[in-house]
Design a protein around this motif. Sequence first.
Motif, PDB file in Angstrom:
ATOM      1  N   LEU A  47      -6.854  -8.904   1.856  1.00 13.57           N
ATOM      2  CA  LEU A  47      -5.468  -8.437   1.908  1.00 13.57           C
ATOM      3  C   LEU A  47      -4.823  -8.848   3.218  1.00 13.57           C
ATOM      4  O   LEU A  47      -5.404  -8.673   4.283  1.00 13.57           O
ATOM      5  N   VAL A  48      -3.607  -9.400   3.119  1.00 12.99           N
ATOM      6  CA  VAL A  48      -2.792  -9.730   4.299  1.00 12.99           C
ATOM      7  C   VAL A  48      -1.399  -9.190   4.040  1.00 12.99           C
ATOM      8  O   VAL A  48      -0.766  -9.540   3.043  1.00 12.99           O
ATOM      9  N   LYS A  49      -0.932  -8.307   4.930  1.00 11.53           N
ATOM     10  CA  LYS A  49       0.401  -7.730   4.811  1.00 11.53           C
ATOM     11  C   LYS A  49       1.267  -8.281   5.933  1.00 11.53           C
ATOM     12  O   LYS A  49       0.940  -8.127   7.108  1.00 11.53           O
ATOM     13  N   LEU A  50       2.371  -8.935   5.558  1.00 12.84           N
ATOM     14  CA  LEU A  50       3.316  -9.458   6.534  1.00 12.84           C
ATOM     15  C   LEU A  50       4.638  -8.715   6.350  1.00 12.84           C
ATOM     16  O   LEU A  50       5.342  -8.923   5.356  1.00 12.84           O
ATOM     17  N   SER A  51       4.956  -7.865   7.307  1.00 12.06           N
ATOM     18  CA  SER A  51       6.147  -7.032   7.227  1.00 12.06           C
ATOM     19  C   SER A  51       7.390  -7.884   6.998  1.00 12.06           C
ATOM     20  O   SER A  51       7.559  -8.939   7.603  1.00 12.06           O
ATOM     21  N   GLY A  54       5.900 -10.112   2.741  1.00 10.35           N
ATOM     22  CA  GLY A  54       5.188  -9.782   1.521  1.00 10.35           C
ATOM     23  C   GLY A  54       3.702  -9.612   1.752  1.00 10.35           C
ATOM     24  O   GLY A  54       3.224  -9.671   2.889  1.00 10.35           O
ATOM     25  N   ASN A  55       2.979  -9.400   0.678  1.00  7.76           N
ATOM     26  CA  ASN A  55       1.538  -9.171   0.730  1.00  7.76           C
ATOM     27  C   ASN A  55       0.795 -10.244  -0.054  1.00  7.76           C
ATOM     28  O   ASN A  55       1.163 -10.570  -1.182  1.00  7.76           O
ATOM     29  N   GLN A  57      -2.944 -10.938  -1.620  1.00 10.67           N
ATOM     30  CA  GLN A  57      -4.107 -10.149  -1.992  1.00 10.67           C
ATOM     31  C   GLN A  57      -5.050 -10.991  -2.843  1.00 10.67           C
ATOM     32  O   GLN A  57      -4.608 -11.788  -3.672  1.00 10.67           O
ATOM     33  N   LYS A  86       2.889 -10.844  -3.446  1.00 14.91           N
ATOM     34  CA  LYS A  86       3.941  -9.931  -3.875  1.00 14.91           C
ATOM     35  C   LYS A  86       4.991  -9.899  -2.766  1.00 14.91           C
ATOM     36  O   LYS A  86       4.703  -9.450  -1.649  1.00 14.91           O
ATOM     37  N   SER A  88       8.132  -8.890  -0.367  1.00 15.59           N
ATOM     38  CA  SER A  88       8.694  -7.618   0.080  1.00 15.59           C
ATOM     39  C   SER A  88      10.093  -7.456  -0.500  1.00 15.59           C
ATOM     40  O   SER A  88      10.727  -8.441  -0.905  1.00 15.59           O
TER      41      SER A  88
END
Length: 98
Positions: A47-51, A54-55, A57, A86, A88
């Motif tokens: 998982l990588v979340k970039l504010s 997006g994400n 996964q 996905k 944001s």
Amino acid sequence: MTTQQTLTRVELTDAIVREVGLTRQESSDLLDRMLELVSSSLEHEGLVKLSRFGNFQVRRKAAREGRNPKTGVEATISARRVVTFKPSPALKTKVDGN
């Protein structure tokens, strides 16, 4: 940029040179390191979340029966891991043009 144009590593590096003021080599190294961190994180944690972007996964897909579209011969498609993205809400709004 038109909808048909592809954004390349060279163009990203050039943007870093323009926007941040690093040298071309430093910009290239920075981009390579960032992409390596994202890849490594997906490989190990999934998982990588970039504010505000997006994400990414990693998801597991089960083995299934498939069919060769040319020959019609059935074959087993093995289980595998795939990367999904996905966007944001902020990115969705920007892409939508609002």
